[in-house]
Write an enzyme that holds these catalytic residues in place. Structure first.
Site, short mmCIF file in Angstrom:
data_model
loop_
_atom_site.label_atom_id
_atom_site.label_comp_id
_atom_site.label_asym_id
_atom_site.label_seq_id
_atom_site.Cartn_x
_atom_site.Cartn_y
_atom_site.Cartn_z
N GLU A 1 -5.41 -3.46 -6.19
CA GLU A 1 -6.26 -3.87 -5.03
C GLU A 1 -5.79 -2.62 -4.07
O GLU A 1 -4.51 -2.24 -3.49
CB GLU A 1 -5.53 -4.96 -4.20
CG GLU A 1 -5.57 -6.24 -5.14
CD GLU A 1 -7.01 -6.74 -5.25
OE1 GLU A 1 -7.73 -6.34 -4.51
OE2 GLU A 1 -7.30 -7.71 -6.29
N CYS B 1 -7.35 -3.75 4.84
CA CYS B 1 -8.07 -2.92 3.82
C CYS B 1 -9.75 -3.66 4.08
O CYS B 1 -10.47 -3.17 3.66
CB CYS B 1 -7.70 -3.36 2.38
SG CYS B 1 -7.51 -4.99 2.14
N1 LIG Z 1 -7.49 -4.08 -1.36
C1 LIG Z 1 -6.45 -4.67 -0.89
O1 LIG Z 1 -6.35 -5.87 -1.05
C2 LIG Z 1 -5.40 -3.90 -0.09
C3 LIG Z 1 -4.69 -4.60 0.85
C4 LIG Z 1 -3.80 -3.89 2.02
C5 LIG Z 1 -3.53 -2.56 1.56
N2 LIG Z 1 -4.63 -1.77 0.81
C6 LIG Z 1 -4.45 -0.42 0.92
O2 LIG Z 1 -3.03 0.01 1.24
C7 LIG Z 1 -3.10 1.30 1.74
C8 LIG Z 1 -1.99 1.41 3.05
O3 LIG Z 1 -0.79 0.95 2.29
P1 LIG Z 1 0.44 1.65 1.96
O4 LIG Z 1 0.34 3.07 2.59
O5 LIG Z 1 1.54 1.03 2.00
O6 LIG Z 1 0.16 2.06 0.53
P2 LIG Z 1 0.98 3.00 -0.56
O7 LIG Z 1 0.23 3.09 -1.57
O8 LIG Z 1 1.29 4.31 0.09
O9 LIG Z 1 2.17 2.12 -0.85
C9 LIG Z 1 1.91 0.54 -1.39
C10 LIG Z 1 3.13 0.17 -2.26
O10 LIG Z 1 3.34 1.22 -3.25
C11 LIG Z 1 4.58 1.79 -3.23
N3 LIG Z 1 4.42 2.99 -4.11
C12 LIG Z 1 4.23 4.44 -3.62
N4 LIG Z 1 4.32 5.21 -4.57
C13 LIG Z 1 4.58 4.64 -5.66
C14 LIG Z 1 4.60 4.99 -7.15
N5 LIG Z 1 4.52 6.06 -7.69
N6 LIG Z 1 4.72 3.96 -8.08
C15 LIG Z 1 5.01 2.93 -7.75
N7 LIG Z 1 4.95 2.15 -6.50
C16 LIG Z 1 4.64 3.23 -5.46
C17 LIG Z 1 5.21 1.90 -1.88
O11 LIG Z 1 6.57 2.11 -1.74
C18 LIG Z 1 4.65 0.70 -1.36
O12 LIG Z 1 5.49 -0.53 -1.64
C19 LIG Z 1 -4.40 1.42 2.34
O13 LIG Z 1 -5.05 2.53 1.47
C20 LIG Z 1 -4.99 0.20 2.24
O14 LIG Z 1 -6.52 0.19 2.08
C21 LIG Z 1 -5.19 -2.43 0.01
O1 LIG Z 2 -5.31 -5.44 3.54
C1 LIG Z 2 -5.75 -6.14 3.04
C2 LIG Z 2 -6.04 -7.43 2.87
C3 LIG Z 2 -5.85 -8.14 2.10
C4 LIG Z 2 -6.20 -9.64 2.01
C5 LIG Z 2 -5.74 -10.29 0.79
O2 LIG Z 2 -5.31 -10.16 -0.18
C6 LIG Z 2 -6.03 -11.65 1.19
O3 LIG Z 2 -6.67 -12.18 2.06
O4 LIG Z 2 -5.83 -12.38 0.12
#
Ligand SMILES: NC(=O)c1ccc[n+]([C@@H]2O[C@H](COP(=O)([O-])OP(=O)(O)OC[C@H]3O[C@@H](n4cnc5c(N)ncnc54)[C@H](O)[C@@H]3O)[C@@H](O)[C@H]2O)c1
Ligand SMILES: O=C/C=C/C=C(\O)C(=O)O
Length: 479
Positions: free
Chosen positions: A248, A282
Protein backbone atom coordinates in the site's frame (compact mmCIF):
# COMPACT_ATOMS: atom_id res chain seq x y z
CA UNK A 1 10.21 6.97 28.26
CA UNK A 2 12.14 4.09 26.75
CA UNK A 3 10.34 1.46 24.81
CA UNK A 4 11.36 -2.13 24.23
CA UNK A 5 10.90 -4.88 21.73
CA UNK A 6 8.06 -7.33 22.35
CA UNK A 7 9.37 -10.80 21.64
CA UNK A 8 7.83 -14.06 22.82
CA UNK A 9 5.50 -12.14 25.12
CA UNK A 10 8.43 -10.45 26.89
CA UNK A 11 9.75 -6.90 26.73
CA UNK A 12 13.41 -6.88 25.74
CA UNK A 13 16.19 -4.41 25.05
CA UNK A 14 17.82 -4.68 21.63
CA UNK A 15 20.66 -7.21 21.69
CA UNK A 16 23.22 -4.61 20.59
CA UNK A 17 21.97 -2.17 23.25
CA UNK A 18 21.78 0.47 20.54
CA UNK A 19 18.98 3.08 20.71
CA UNK A 20 17.31 5.76 18.59
CA UNK A 21 15.91 9.08 19.85
CA UNK A 22 12.15 9.47 19.83
CA UNK A 23 10.94 13.03 19.18
CA UNK A 24 7.82 14.80 20.32
CA UNK A 25 6.76 16.79 17.22
CA UNK A 26 4.73 19.28 19.23
CA UNK A 27 7.83 20.73 20.91
CA UNK A 28 10.77 19.24 19.00
CA UNK A 29 12.16 17.54 22.12
CA UNK A 30 13.51 14.04 22.50
CA UNK A 31 11.24 12.30 24.99
CA UNK A 32 12.46 8.75 24.90
CA UNK A 33 14.50 6.12 23.16
CA UNK A 34 13.52 3.22 20.99
CA UNK A 35 15.45 0.04 20.19
CA UNK A 36 17.72 0.22 17.16
CA UNK A 37 17.16 -3.46 16.50
CA UNK A 38 19.51 -5.57 14.44
CA UNK A 39 19.20 -8.71 12.38
CA UNK A 40 19.73 -10.73 15.59
CA UNK A 41 16.65 -9.21 17.18
CA UNK A 42 14.60 -9.98 14.08
CA UNK A 43 15.92 -13.55 14.23
CA UNK A 44 14.84 -13.82 17.88
CA UNK A 45 11.40 -12.58 16.92
CA UNK A 46 11.25 -15.01 14.02
CA UNK A 47 12.17 -17.94 16.28
CA UNK A 48 9.48 -16.98 18.79
CA UNK A 49 6.93 -16.73 15.98
CA UNK A 50 8.00 -20.04 14.51
CA UNK A 51 7.62 -21.87 17.83
CA UNK A 52 4.21 -20.34 18.42
CA UNK A 53 2.91 -21.28 14.97
CA UNK A 54 2.05 -25.00 15.37
CA UNK A 55 -0.22 -24.29 18.30
CA UNK A 56 -1.70 -20.98 17.08
CA UNK A 57 -2.49 -22.30 13.63
CA UNK A 58 -4.43 -25.13 15.30
CA UNK A 59 -6.24 -22.88 17.75
CA UNK A 60 -9.96 -22.92 17.04
CA UNK A 61 -11.47 -20.00 15.19
CA UNK A 62 -13.73 -19.29 18.17
CA UNK A 63 -10.73 -19.00 20.46
CA UNK A 64 -8.78 -16.78 18.07
CA UNK A 65 -11.87 -14.64 17.64
CA UNK A 66 -12.34 -14.38 21.41
CA UNK A 67 -8.77 -13.15 21.92
CA UNK A 68 -8.94 -10.61 19.09
CA UNK A 69 -12.18 -9.21 20.43
CA UNK A 70 -10.65 -9.05 23.90
CA UNK A 71 -7.75 -6.99 22.50
CA UNK A 72 -10.30 -4.70 20.90
CA UNK A 73 -12.14 -4.24 24.19
CA UNK A 74 -8.93 -3.49 26.06
CA UNK A 75 -7.99 -0.87 23.48
CA UNK A 76 -11.37 0.75 23.97
CA UNK A 77 -11.00 0.64 27.74
CA UNK A 78 -7.63 2.40 27.36
CA UNK A 79 -8.80 4.86 24.70
CA UNK A 80 -7.59 8.03 26.40
CA UNK A 81 -4.16 6.66 27.26
CA UNK A 82 -3.61 5.36 23.74
CA UNK A 83 -4.94 8.55 22.11
CA UNK A 84 -2.67 10.72 24.23
CA UNK A 85 0.32 8.54 23.43
CA UNK A 86 -0.48 8.60 19.70
CA UNK A 87 -0.89 12.36 19.70
CA UNK A 88 2.37 12.93 21.57
CA UNK A 89 4.31 10.60 19.30
CA UNK A 90 2.84 11.80 16.01
CA UNK A 91 1.78 15.43 16.54
CA UNK A 92 -1.84 14.80 15.53
CA UNK A 93 -4.62 16.48 17.53
CA UNK A 94 -5.55 14.29 20.47
CA UNK A 95 -9.20 14.80 19.49
CA UNK A 96 -8.48 13.08 16.17
CA UNK A 97 -6.65 10.20 17.83
CA UNK A 98 -9.64 9.75 20.15
CA UNK A 99 -12.20 9.88 17.36
CA UNK A 100 -10.38 8.09 14.58
CA UNK A 101 -7.05 6.37 15.24
CA UNK A 102 -7.67 4.40 18.39
CA UNK A 103 -11.34 3.49 17.78
CA UNK A 104 -10.32 2.27 14.33
CA UNK A 105 -7.46 0.20 15.77
CA UNK A 106 -9.99 -1.40 18.13
CA UNK A 107 -12.38 -1.95 15.19
CA UNK A 108 -9.63 -3.67 13.23
CA UNK A 109 -9.29 -6.34 15.92
CA UNK A 110 -13.05 -6.69 16.41
CA UNK A 111 -13.70 -6.81 12.68
CA UNK A 112 -11.15 -9.55 11.95
CA UNK A 113 -12.09 -11.39 15.14
CA UNK A 114 -15.57 -11.66 13.66
CA UNK A 115 -14.52 -12.06 10.03
CA UNK A 116 -12.44 -15.16 10.67
CA UNK A 117 -15.52 -16.98 11.96
CA UNK A 118 -17.23 -16.27 8.60
CA UNK A 119 -14.27 -16.97 6.30
CA UNK A 120 -14.91 -19.97 4.05
CA UNK A 121 -13.25 -21.56 1.09
CA UNK A 122 -14.60 -23.06 -2.09
CA UNK A 123 -15.34 -26.50 -3.38
CA UNK A 124 -15.73 -27.53 -7.02
CA UNK A 125 -17.50 -30.64 -8.10
CA UNK A 126 -15.92 -32.04 -11.29
CA UNK A 127 -19.17 -33.16 -12.83
CA UNK A 128 -18.94 -36.31 -14.96
CA UNK A 129 -15.47 -37.16 -13.66
CA UNK A 130 -16.43 -38.59 -10.28
CA UNK A 131 -14.31 -36.09 -8.43
CA UNK A 132 -14.68 -33.25 -6.02
CA UNK A 133 -12.20 -30.51 -5.23
CA UNK A 134 -12.08 -28.58 -2.02
CA UNK A 135 -9.76 -25.71 -1.28
CA UNK A 136 -8.01 -25.28 2.03
CA UNK A 137 -7.01 -21.81 3.15
CA UNK A 138 -4.01 -22.51 5.35
CA UNK A 139 -2.06 -19.90 7.29
CA UNK A 140 1.28 -19.11 5.70
CA UNK A 141 3.46 -19.41 8.80
CA UNK A 142 5.52 -16.45 9.94
CA UNK A 143 4.63 -13.21 8.18
CA UNK A 144 6.06 -9.67 8.29
CA UNK A 145 4.03 -6.49 8.79
CA UNK A 146 5.66 -3.09 8.27
CA UNK A 147 3.76 0.16 8.74
CA UNK A 148 4.23 3.95 8.42
CA UNK A 149 3.98 6.91 10.81
CA UNK A 150 0.86 8.74 9.67
CA UNK A 151 -1.84 6.55 11.22
CA UNK A 152 0.44 4.57 13.48
CA UNK A 153 -1.73 2.13 15.44
CA UNK A 154 -4.57 2.22 12.89
CA UNK A 155 -2.39 0.92 10.04
CA UNK A 156 -0.25 -1.37 12.22
CA UNK A 157 -3.33 -3.23 13.47
CA UNK A 158 -4.95 -3.22 10.02
CA UNK A 159 -2.25 -5.75 9.07
CA UNK A 160 -1.66 -7.59 12.32
CA UNK A 161 -5.32 -8.35 13.06
CA UNK A 162 -6.02 -10.28 9.80
CA UNK A 163 -2.60 -11.96 9.95
CA UNK A 164 -3.17 -13.47 13.38
CA UNK A 165 -6.88 -14.07 12.81
CA UNK A 166 -5.91 -16.29 9.87
CA UNK A 167 -3.58 -18.33 12.09
CA UNK A 168 -0.21 -16.82 11.24
CA UNK A 169 2.44 -15.66 13.66
CA UNK A 170 3.84 -12.21 13.06
CA UNK A 171 7.08 -10.26 13.13
CA UNK A 172 5.98 -6.63 12.95
CA UNK A 173 7.75 -3.31 12.76
CA UNK A 174 6.00 0.03 13.28
CA UNK A 175 7.58 3.20 11.96
CA UNK A 176 10.61 4.28 13.97
CA UNK A 177 9.10 7.78 13.90
CA UNK A 178 5.95 6.72 15.81
CA UNK A 179 6.63 3.51 17.76
CA UNK A 180 4.81 4.26 21.03
CA UNK A 181 1.32 2.83 20.58
CA UNK A 182 2.72 -0.36 19.02
CA UNK A 183 4.77 -0.76 22.19
CA UNK A 184 1.68 -0.27 24.35
CA UNK A 185 -0.22 -2.77 22.20
CA UNK A 186 2.17 -5.53 23.30
CA UNK A 187 1.06 -5.07 26.89
CA UNK A 188 -2.58 -5.30 25.88
CA UNK A 189 -1.94 -8.47 23.90
CA UNK A 190 -0.48 -10.12 27.00
CA UNK A 191 -3.44 -8.97 29.07
CA UNK A 192 -5.86 -10.35 26.48
CA UNK A 193 -4.18 -13.75 26.65
CA UNK A 194 -2.63 -13.78 23.18
CA UNK A 195 -0.21 -16.71 23.40
CA UNK A 196 3.43 -15.68 23.52
CA UNK A 197 5.19 -15.49 20.17
CA UNK A 198 2.02 -15.04 18.09
CA UNK A 199 2.81 -11.35 17.74
CA UNK A 200 6.36 -10.03 17.98
CA UNK A 201 7.13 -6.33 17.64
CA UNK A 202 10.63 -5.29 16.71
CA UNK A 203 11.48 -1.58 16.68
CA UNK A 204 14.12 0.07 14.55
CA UNK A 205 15.07 1.70 11.30
CA UNK A 206 13.66 0.65 7.96
CA UNK A 207 17.02 0.13 6.36
CA UNK A 208 18.21 -2.27 9.06
CA UNK A 209 15.33 -3.76 11.07
CA UNK A 210 12.79 -3.51 8.26
CA UNK A 211 15.27 -4.78 5.73
CA UNK A 212 16.07 -7.78 7.98
CA UNK A 213 12.39 -8.72 8.05
CA UNK A 214 12.04 -8.44 4.27
CA UNK A 215 15.28 -10.38 3.66
CA UNK A 216 14.49 -13.16 6.14
CA UNK A 217 14.30 -16.36 4.08
CA UNK A 218 11.56 -17.89 6.23
CA UNK A 219 9.27 -14.91 6.62
CA UNK A 220 7.09 -15.85 3.70
CA UNK A 221 4.80 -12.87 3.24
CA UNK A 222 5.28 -9.14 3.69
CA UNK A 223 2.46 -6.70 4.17
CA UNK A 224 3.83 -3.20 3.78
CA UNK A 225 2.34 0.29 3.90
CA UNK A 226 4.57 3.27 3.21
CA UNK A 227 6.25 5.24 0.48
CA UNK A 228 6.37 4.15 -3.17
CA UNK A 229 10.18 4.14 -3.34
CA UNK A 230 10.38 1.92 -0.25
CA UNK A 231 7.73 -0.37 -1.72
CA UNK A 232 9.73 -0.74 -4.94
CA UNK A 233 12.84 -1.59 -2.93
CA UNK A 234 10.97 -4.18 -0.86
CA UNK A 235 9.56 -5.77 -4.00
CA UNK A 236 13.06 -6.07 -5.43
CA UNK A 237 14.37 -7.82 -2.34
CA UNK A 238 11.35 -10.07 -1.78
CA UNK A 239 10.46 -11.09 -5.35
CA UNK A 240 13.43 -13.43 -5.98
CA UNK A 241 12.44 -15.27 -2.78
CA UNK A 242 8.86 -15.57 -4.14
CA UNK A 243 7.32 -13.97 -1.11
CA UNK A 244 3.72 -12.94 -1.09
CA UNK A 245 3.59 -9.15 -1.13
CA UNK A 246 0.93 -6.62 -0.30
CA UNK A 247 2.07 -3.05 -0.96
CA UNK A 248 0.00 0.00 0.00
CA UNK A 249 1.96 2.98 -1.25
CA UNK A 250 1.69 6.69 -1.96
CA UNK A 251 -1.05 8.72 -3.57
CA UNK A 252 -1.76 12.00 -5.34
CA UNK A 253 -5.49 11.85 -5.27
CA UNK A 254 -7.83 14.03 -7.32
CA UNK A 255 -10.80 15.73 -5.71
CA UNK A 256 -13.13 16.59 -8.60
CA UNK A 257 -15.88 19.10 -7.98
CA UNK A 258 -18.76 19.72 -10.39
CA UNK A 259 -21.11 22.69 -10.18
CA UNK A 260 -24.13 20.43 -9.60
CA UNK A 261 -22.87 19.04 -6.29
CA UNK A 262 -24.29 19.70 -2.82
CA UNK A 263 -22.10 22.71 -2.29
CA UNK A 264 -21.95 23.05 1.51
CA UNK A 265 -21.38 19.37 2.07
CA UNK A 266 -18.66 19.41 -0.58
CA UNK A 267 -16.98 22.46 0.95
CA UNK A 268 -16.90 21.11 4.50
CA UNK A 269 -15.74 17.68 3.38
CA UNK A 270 -13.11 19.17 1.10
CA UNK A 271 -11.57 21.04 4.04
CA UNK A 272 -11.32 17.69 5.82
CA UNK A 273 -10.09 15.70 2.85
CA UNK A 274 -7.40 18.32 2.33
CA UNK A 275 -6.12 18.83 5.86
CA UNK A 276 -7.20 16.01 8.18
CA UNK A 277 -4.19 14.69 10.08
CA UNK A 278 -2.17 17.66 8.75
CA UNK A 279 -2.79 16.31 5.24
CA UNK A 280 -0.74 13.26 6.11
CA UNK A 281 -3.18 10.62 4.94
CA UNK A 282 -2.46 8.73 1.75
CA UNK A 283 -6.14 9.24 0.84
CA UNK A 284 -6.16 13.02 1.14
CA UNK A 285 -7.43 14.77 -1.98
CA UNK A 286 -4.38 16.89 -2.67
CA UNK A 287 -5.31 17.94 -6.22
CA UNK A 288 -8.58 19.84 -6.26
CA UNK A 289 -10.18 20.34 -9.67
CA UNK A 290 -13.22 22.64 -9.79
CA UNK A 291 -15.65 23.15 -12.67
CA UNK A 292 -14.95 26.62 -14.01
CA UNK A 293 -18.49 27.97 -13.51
CA UNK A 294 -18.10 27.76 -9.71
CA UNK A 295 -14.33 28.17 -9.53
CA UNK A 296 -14.19 31.76 -8.23
CA UNK A 297 -16.86 31.13 -5.62
CA UNK A 298 -15.19 27.94 -4.47
CA UNK A 299 -11.80 29.58 -4.31
CA UNK A 300 -13.06 32.39 -2.06
CA UNK A 301 -15.15 30.14 0.20
CA UNK A 302 -12.48 27.46 0.52
CA UNK A 303 -9.67 29.88 1.32
CA UNK A 304 -11.86 31.57 3.95
CA UNK A 305 -12.59 28.28 5.65
CA UNK A 306 -8.97 27.18 5.53
CA UNK A 307 -7.87 30.45 7.11
CA UNK A 308 -10.20 29.66 10.02
CA UNK A 309 -8.47 26.38 10.81
CA UNK A 310 -6.55 26.63 14.04
CA UNK A 311 -2.98 25.43 14.05
CA UNK A 312 -2.08 24.60 17.62
CA UNK A 313 -0.74 22.22 20.20
CA UNK A 314 -2.15 18.73 19.63
CA UNK A 315 -3.53 18.48 23.17
CA UNK A 316 -5.68 21.65 22.86
CA UNK A 317 -9.28 20.70 22.19
CA UNK A 318 -9.82 23.49 19.65
CA UNK A 319 -6.78 22.56 17.55
CA UNK A 320 -7.64 21.60 13.96
CA UNK A 321 -4.11 21.22 12.67
CA UNK A 322 -1.42 19.80 14.96
CA UNK A 323 2.28 19.37 14.30
CA UNK A 324 3.80 17.62 11.31
CA UNK A 325 5.43 14.35 12.24
CA UNK A 326 9.11 15.29 12.10
CA UNK A 327 11.58 18.02 11.28
CA UNK A 328 12.79 16.37 8.05
CA UNK A 329 9.18 15.92 6.94
CA UNK A 330 8.38 19.57 7.71
CA UNK A 331 11.39 20.59 5.61
CA UNK A 332 10.25 18.36 2.75
CA UNK A 333 6.74 19.83 2.76
CA UNK A 334 8.10 23.38 2.93
CA UNK A 335 10.40 22.67 0.00
CA UNK A 336 7.34 21.90 -2.15
CA UNK A 337 5.83 25.29 -1.32
CA UNK A 338 9.06 26.84 -2.65
CA UNK A 339 8.92 24.62 -5.72
CA UNK A 340 5.36 25.80 -6.36
CA UNK A 341 6.45 29.43 -6.23
CA UNK A 342 9.35 28.73 -8.58
CA UNK A 343 6.91 27.05 -10.94
CA UNK A 344 4.84 30.23 -11.03
CA UNK A 345 1.93 29.03 -8.91
CA UNK A 346 0.15 31.34 -6.45
CA UNK A 347 -0.02 30.66 -2.73
CA UNK A 348 -3.59 31.70 -1.85
CA UNK A 349 -3.22 31.12 1.86
CA UNK A 350 -0.74 29.62 4.31
CA UNK A 351 2.73 28.70 3.20
CA UNK A 352 4.55 29.53 6.43
CA UNK A 353 5.62 27.83 9.60
CA UNK A 354 3.64 28.67 12.72
CA UNK A 355 5.22 29.46 16.05
CA UNK A 356 2.92 28.07 18.73
CA UNK A 357 3.44 29.88 22.02
CA UNK A 358 5.31 27.76 24.52
CA UNK A 359 6.15 25.19 21.83
CA UNK A 360 8.29 27.27 19.50
CA UNK A 361 10.42 24.30 18.41
CA UNK A 362 7.43 22.21 17.28
CA UNK A 363 6.88 21.38 13.61
CA UNK A 364 3.85 23.51 12.79
CA UNK A 365 2.87 24.62 9.31
CA UNK A 366 -0.09 26.69 8.10
CA UNK A 367 -2.62 24.84 5.96
CA UNK A 368 -1.68 25.92 2.47
CA UNK A 369 -3.76 26.35 -0.67
CA UNK A 370 -1.89 26.80 -3.94
CA UNK A 371 -3.50 27.84 -7.20
CA UNK A 372 -1.77 26.14 -10.10
CA UNK A 373 -2.08 27.01 -13.78
CA UNK A 374 -1.50 23.51 -15.06
CA UNK A 375 -1.65 19.97 -13.78
CA UNK A 376 1.79 19.22 -15.25
CA UNK A 377 3.74 20.97 -12.49
CA UNK A 378 5.71 19.11 -9.83
CA UNK A 379 3.36 20.09 -6.98
CA UNK A 380 0.56 18.39 -8.87
CA UNK A 381 2.52 15.31 -9.83
CA UNK A 382 4.58 14.46 -6.74
CA UNK A 383 3.29 13.35 -3.37
CA UNK A 384 3.76 16.08 -0.74
CA UNK A 385 1.96 14.33 2.14
CA UNK A 386 1.38 17.46 4.19
CA UNK A 387 -1.12 20.30 4.69
CA UNK A 388 -0.76 21.51 1.12
CA UNK A 389 -3.38 21.28 -1.63
CA UNK A 390 -3.58 22.73 -5.10
CA UNK A 391 -6.65 24.07 -6.86
CA UNK A 392 -7.35 24.71 -10.52
CA UNK A 393 -10.42 25.05 -12.74
CA UNK A 394 -11.52 22.64 -15.48
CA UNK A 395 -13.90 22.99 -18.40
CA UNK A 396 -15.17 19.54 -19.34
CA UNK A 397 -15.54 16.06 -17.95
CA UNK A 398 -13.01 14.75 -20.47
CA UNK A 399 -10.43 17.37 -19.52
CA UNK A 400 -10.67 16.64 -15.82
CA UNK A 401 -10.64 12.89 -16.33
CA UNK A 402 -7.46 13.16 -18.31
CA UNK A 403 -5.79 15.27 -15.63
CA UNK A 404 -7.05 13.07 -12.82
CA UNK A 405 -5.48 10.01 -14.42
CA UNK A 406 -2.27 11.66 -15.57
CA UNK A 407 -0.20 10.93 -12.46
CA UNK A 408 1.89 7.91 -11.66
CA UNK A 409 -0.29 7.17 -8.63
CA UNK A 410 -3.76 5.64 -8.43
CA UNK A 411 -4.92 5.25 -4.84
CA UNK A 412 -8.20 7.10 -4.40
CA UNK A 413 -10.37 9.70 -6.13
CA UNK A 414 -13.27 11.80 -4.92
CA UNK A 415 -16.04 13.04 -7.14
CA UNK A 416 -18.64 15.66 -6.24
CA UNK A 417 -21.69 15.63 -8.52
CA UNK A 418 -25.37 14.78 -8.52
CA UNK A 419 -25.38 13.64 -12.12
CA UNK A 420 -25.89 9.88 -12.12
CA UNK A 421 -24.68 9.15 -15.64
CA UNK A 422 -21.55 11.20 -15.14
CA UNK A 423 -20.95 9.41 -11.84
CA UNK A 424 -21.14 6.03 -13.53
CA UNK A 425 -18.97 7.07 -16.49
CA UNK A 426 -16.30 8.64 -14.36
CA UNK A 427 -16.12 5.99 -11.65
CA UNK A 428 -15.58 3.43 -14.39
CA UNK A 429 -12.74 5.41 -15.89
CA UNK A 430 -10.91 6.87 -12.92
CA UNK A 431 -7.62 5.05 -12.40
CA UNK A 432 -7.86 4.42 -8.67
CA UNK A 433 -8.46 1.55 -6.28
CA UNK A 434 -11.01 3.55 -4.29
CA UNK A 435 -13.55 6.07 -5.61
CA UNK A 436 -15.69 8.16 -3.29
CA UNK A 437 -18.77 9.91 -4.65
CA UNK A 438 -20.09 12.82 -2.58
CA UNK A 439 -18.10 11.73 0.45
CA UNK A 440 -14.53 11.10 1.56
CA UNK A 441 -12.85 8.41 3.63
CA UNK A 442 -16.06 6.67 4.46
CA UNK A 443 -14.83 3.21 5.34
CA UNK A 444 -16.55 -0.16 5.47
CA UNK A 445 -13.93 -2.66 6.58
CA UNK A 446 -15.37 -5.41 4.36
CA UNK A 447 -14.46 -3.56 1.16
CA UNK A 448 -11.22 -4.03 -0.81
CA UNK A 449 -8.70 -1.32 -0.01
CA UNK A 450 -5.63 -0.49 -2.08
CA UNK A 451 -4.25 1.23 -5.12
CA UNK A 452 -3.28 0.81 -8.76
CA UNK A 453 -0.18 2.01 -10.64
CA UNK A 454 2.52 3.37 -8.28
CA UNK A 455 0.07 3.25 -5.36
CA UNK A 456 0.70 -0.42 -4.88
CA UNK A 457 -0.35 -3.98 -5.51
CA UNK A 458 -2.81 -6.15 -3.65
CA UNK A 459 -5.83 -5.29 -1.58
CA UNK A 460 -6.37 -5.16 2.15
CA UNK A 461 -9.69 -5.29 3.94
CA UNK A 462 -12.29 -7.96 4.60
CA UNK A 463 -11.78 -11.37 3.04
CA UNK A 464 -9.14 -9.93 0.68
CA UNK A 465 -6.83 -9.58 3.68
CA UNK A 466 -7.66 -13.08 4.93
CA UNK A 467 -6.94 -14.45 1.48
CA UNK A 468 -3.61 -12.62 1.40
CA UNK A 469 -2.60 -14.09 4.74
CA UNK A 470 -3.45 -17.67 3.70
CA UNK A 471 -2.24 -20.06 1.05
CA UNK A 472 -4.86 -21.79 -1.04
CA UNK A 473 -4.34 -25.52 -1.32
CA UNK A 474 -6.64 -27.45 -3.61
CA UNK A 475 -7.42 -31.06 -2.75
CA UNK A 476 -8.93 -33.22 -5.51
CA UNK A 477 -10.64 -36.48 -4.51
CA UNK A 478 -11.68 -39.06 -7.04
CA UNK A 479 -14.47 -41.39 -6.02
N1 LIG B 1 -1.53 3.30 0.50
C1 LIG B 1 -1.69 3.39 1.80
O1 LIG B 1 -2.55 2.75 2.37
C2 LIG B 1 -0.76 4.26 2.62
C3 LIG B 1 -1.11 4.51 3.94
C4 LIG B 1 -0.29 5.33 4.71
C5 LIG B 1 0.88 5.86 4.19
N2 LIG B 1 1.20 5.60 2.91
C6 LIG B 1 2.42 6.18 2.35
O2 LIG B 1 3.49 6.14 3.30
C7 LIG B 1 4.38 7.23 3.10
C8 LIG B 1 4.70 7.90 4.40
O3 LIG B 1 5.11 6.98 5.35
P1 LIG B 1 6.65 6.71 5.72
O4 LIG B 1 7.46 7.95 5.47
O5 LIG B 1 6.66 6.09 7.06
O6 LIG B 1 7.05 5.66 4.60
P2 LIG B 1 8.39 4.83 4.50
O7 LIG B 1 8.29 4.08 3.24
O8 LIG B 1 9.58 5.69 4.72
O9 LIG B 1 8.34 3.86 5.74
C9 LIG B 1 7.31 2.95 5.97
C10 LIG B 1 7.83 1.82 6.83
O10 LIG B 1 8.79 1.08 6.09
C11 LIG B 1 9.98 0.94 6.82
N3 LIG B 1 11.10 0.84 5.87
C12 LIG B 1 11.83 1.82 5.30
N4 LIG B 1 12.79 1.31 4.51
C13 LIG B 1 12.65 -0.05 4.56
C14 LIG B 1 13.34 -1.14 3.95
N5 LIG B 1 14.39 -0.94 3.15
N6 LIG B 1 12.93 -2.39 4.20
C15 LIG B 1 11.87 -2.61 5.02
N7 LIG B 1 11.20 -1.62 5.65
C16 LIG B 1 11.58 -0.35 5.41
C17 LIG B 1 10.00 2.17 7.71
O11 LIG B 1 10.85 1.99 8.80
C18 LIG B 1 8.54 2.26 8.10
O12 LIG B 1 8.25 1.35 9.14
C19 LIG B 1 3.68 8.11 2.12
O13 LIG B 1 4.23 7.94 0.85
C20 LIG B 1 2.24 7.63 2.12
O14 LIG B 1 1.53 7.85 0.95
C21 LIG B 1 0.42 4.81 2.12
O1 LIG C 1 -2.75 6.95 4.92
C1 LIG C 1 -3.35 6.00 4.46
C2 LIG C 1 -4.62 5.58 4.92
C3 LIG C 1 -4.95 4.31 4.86
C4 LIG C 1 -6.21 3.92 5.31
C5 LIG C 1 -6.59 2.63 5.41
O2 LIG C 1 -5.77 1.64 5.17
C6 LIG C 1 -7.91 2.25 5.82
O3 LIG C 1 -8.76 3.11 6.06
O4 LIG C 1 -8.14 1.06 5.92
Amino acid sequence: MNIQNYINGQFENPSSNSWIDNYNPSNGEVYGQIPNSSKEDVEQAYKAAKSAFPSWSQTTLEERSRILIKISELLEANLDRFAEAESKDNGKPVSLAKMVDIPRAASNFRFFGNAITQFASESHESVGQNAVNYTLRQPIGVVGCISPWNLPLYLFTWKIAPAIAAGNCVVAKPSEVTPMTAYLLGKICNEAGLPKGVLNIVHGLGTTTGQAIVEHPNIKAISFTGGTATGAHIAKVAAPMFKKLSLELGGKNPNIIFADCDYDDMLNTTVRSSFANQGQICLCGSRIFVEETIYDKFKADFVNKVKDLKVGHPSETDTNIGALVSKPHLEKVKSYIEIAKEEGATVLCGGNEVSVEGYENGYYLQPTVIEVKTDDCRVNQEEIFGPVVTIMPFKTEDDVLEMANKVKYGLSATLWTNNLKRTMRMSNQLQAGIVWINTWMMRDLRTPFGGVKASGVGREGGFEALRFFTEAKNVCIKY
